[in-house]
Scaffold this motif. Structure first.
Motif, PDB file in Angstrom:
ATOM      1  N   UNK A  38       0.783  -1.137  -0.025  1.00 38.09           N
ATOM      2  CA  UNK A  38       0.078  -0.180  -0.232  1.00 38.09           C
ATOM      3  C   UNK A  38       0.924   1.212  -0.024  1.00 38.09           C
ATOM      4  N   UNK A  39       2.194   1.204   0.800  1.00 38.53           N
ATOM      5  CA  UNK A  39       2.941   2.446   0.701  1.00 38.53           C
ATOM      6  C   UNK A  39       3.574   2.542  -0.525  1.00 38.53           C
ATOM      7  N   UNK A  40       3.873   1.351  -1.077  1.00 40.87           N
ATOM      8  CA  UNK A  40       4.537   1.380  -2.525  1.00 40.87           C
ATOM      9  C   UNK A  40       3.813   2.188  -3.584  1.00 40.87           C
ATOM     10  N   UNK A  41       2.277   1.561  -3.383  1.00 39.03           N
ATOM     11  CA  UNK A  41       1.316   2.032  -4.434  1.00 39.03           C
ATOM     12  C   UNK A  41       1.168   3.589  -4.256  1.00 39.03           C
ATOM     13  N   UNK A  42       1.182   4.100  -2.913  1.00 40.00           N
ATOM     14  CA  UNK A  42       0.985   5.500  -2.702  1.00 40.00           C
ATOM     15  C   UNK A  42       2.235   6.322  -3.092  1.00 40.00           C
ATOM     16  N   UNK A  43       3.507   5.963  -3.116  1.00 41.66           N
ATOM     17  CA  UNK A  43       4.734   6.431  -3.638  1.00 41.66           C
ATOM     18  C   UNK A  43       4.405   6.551  -5.428  1.00 41.66           C
ATOM     19  N   UNK A  44       3.936   5.324  -5.834  1.00 43.78           N
ATOM     20  CA  UNK A  44       3.858   5.226  -7.272  1.00 43.78           C
ATOM     21  C   UNK A  44       2.521   6.209  -7.862  1.00 43.78           C
ATOM     22  N   UNK A  45       1.785   6.380  -6.939  1.00 47.99           N
ATOM     23  CA  UNK A  45       0.721   7.486  -7.563  1.00 47.99           C
ATOM     24  C   UNK A  45       1.262   8.780  -7.243  1.00 47.99           C
ATOM     25  N   UNK A  47       4.474   9.830  -7.851  1.00 43.13           N
ATOM     26  CA  UNK A  47       5.126   9.658  -9.014  1.00 43.13           C
ATOM     27  C   UNK A  47       4.314  10.301 -10.278  1.00 43.13           C
ATOM     28  N   UNK A  48       3.263   9.460 -10.293  1.00 45.52           N
ATOM     29  CA  UNK A  48       2.480   9.685 -11.440  1.00 45.52           C
ATOM     30  C   UNK A  48       1.880  11.222 -11.471  1.00 45.52           C
ATOM     31  N   UNK A  49       1.758  11.751 -10.489  1.00 46.96           N
ATOM     32  CA  UNK A  49       1.207  13.070 -10.208  1.00 46.96           C
ATOM     33  C   UNK A  49       2.191  13.900 -10.424  1.00 46.96           C
ATOM     34  N   UNK A  50       3.445  13.707 -10.422  1.00 49.30           N
ATOM     35  CA  UNK A  50       4.707  14.493 -10.563  1.00 49.30           C
ATOM     36  C   UNK A  50       4.960  14.769 -12.324  1.00 49.30           C
ATOM     37  N   UNK A  51       4.408  13.629 -12.877  1.00 50.59           N
ATOM     38  CA  UNK A  51       4.422  13.925 -14.496  1.00 50.59           C
ATOM     39  C   UNK A  51       3.014  14.196 -15.037  1.00 50.59           C
ATOM     40  N   UNK A  52       2.139  14.743 -14.148  1.00 50.93           N
ATOM     41  CA  UNK A  52       0.808  15.296 -14.770  1.00 50.93           C
ATOM     42  C   UNK A  52      -0.360  14.361 -14.706  1.00 50.93           C
ATOM     43  N   UNK A  53      -0.034  13.210 -13.820  1.00 51.32           N
ATOM     44  CA  UNK A  53      -1.128  12.192 -14.046  1.00 51.32           C
ATOM     45  C   UNK A  53      -2.348  12.539 -12.977  1.00 51.32           C
ATOM     46  N   UNK A  54      -3.340  11.890 -13.095  1.00 49.50           N
ATOM     47  CA  UNK A  54      -4.758  11.940 -12.258  1.00 49.50           C
ATOM     48  C   UNK A  54      -4.241  11.426 -10.995  1.00 49.50           C
ATOM     49  N   UNK A  55      -4.847  12.058  -9.978  1.00 44.12           N
ATOM     50  CA  UNK A  55      -4.889  11.911  -8.498  1.00 44.12           C
ATOM     51  C   UNK A  55      -5.464  10.163  -8.398  1.00 44.12           C
ATOM     52  N   UNK A  56      -4.577   9.606  -7.817  1.00 43.87           N
ATOM     53  CA  UNK A  56      -5.034   8.271  -7.390  1.00 43.87           C
ATOM     54  C   UNK A  56      -4.793   7.192  -8.541  1.00 43.87           C
ATOM     55  N   UNK A  58      -1.902   4.989 -10.953  1.00 44.05           N
ATOM     56  CA  UNK A  58      -0.431   4.549 -10.791  1.00 44.05           C
ATOM     57  C   UNK A  58       0.127   4.874 -12.080  1.00 44.05           C
ATOM     58  N   UNK A  59       1.251   4.726 -12.454  1.00 47.44           N
ATOM     59  CA  UNK A  59       2.102   4.950 -13.459  1.00 47.44           C
ATOM     60  C   UNK A  59       1.615   3.763 -14.488  1.00 47.44           C
ATOM     61  N   UNK A  60       1.462   2.602 -14.033  1.00 47.29           N
ATOM     62  CA  UNK A  60       1.030   1.286 -14.812  1.00 47.29           C
ATOM     63  C   UNK A  60      -0.092   1.778 -15.564  1.00 47.29           C
ATOM     64  N   UNK A  61      -1.199   2.182 -14.583  1.00 46.01           N
ATOM     65  CA  UNK A  61      -2.393   2.457 -14.896  1.00 46.01           C
ATOM     66  C   UNK A  61      -2.436   3.314 -16.182  1.00 46.01           C
ATOM     67  N   UNK A  62      -1.649   4.485 -15.967  1.00 48.97           N
ATOM     68  CA  UNK A  62      -1.681   5.642 -16.726  1.00 48.97           C
ATOM     69  C   UNK A  62      -0.891   5.191 -18.336  1.00 48.97           C
ATOM     70  N   UNK A  63      -0.017   4.445 -18.131  1.00 46.16           N
ATOM     71  CA  UNK A  63       0.683   4.072 -19.389  1.00 46.16           C
ATOM     72  C   UNK A  63      -0.136   2.996 -20.173  1.00 46.16           C
ATOM     73  N   UNK A  64      -0.585   1.978 -19.246  1.00 43.10           N
ATOM     74  CA  UNK A  64      -1.775   1.129 -19.968  1.00 43.10           C
ATOM     75  C   UNK A  64      -2.781   1.953 -20.772  1.00 43.10           C
TER      76      UNK A  64
END
Length: 98
Positions: A38-45, A47-56, A58-64
């Motif tokens: 859970x903590x790793x997923x929070x850090x992943x989210x 990182x995704x926000x850093x690159x302009x992704x949506x709140x909540x 993950x980088x994998x979801x955004x990439x998919x």
């Protein structure tokens, strides 16, 4: 949220970050692997926000999702993520259906 409040949140996060990193390490090594994940997923989210992704998201979801949408950058990033987490990881986590 005002800039002042955001700066206060930043300060709290900066102070908490080393503590959270040690806590995640301890959970992964000796405690609850679910809590560490859970903590790793929070850090992943984060990182995704850093690159302009949506709140909540993950980088994998955004990439998919970007792969399905035909984005060129996603082809490169998906290869890297899939090499670490297994073939098809990004597409399996996509929220947009093909």
């Amino acid at each position: 949220m005002s800039r002042t409040k955001l700066l206060m949140v930043w300060a709290l996060c900066t102070l908490a970050s080393p503590i959270l990193s040690v806590a995640m390490l301890c959970q992964a090594a000796f405690g609850s692997t679910d809590r560490a994940l859970s903590m790793a997923i929070a850090q992943d989210e984060c990182g995704n926000a850093l690159f302009g992704g949506s709140r909540g998201e993950t980088i994998s979801t955004r990439t998919g999702n970007a792969l399905i949408a035909g984005k060129r950058w996603a082809k490169i990033v998906a290869q890297i993520i899939d090499a670490i987490f297994g073939a098809g990881h990004c597409l399996a986590n996509a929220t947009i259906k093909q």
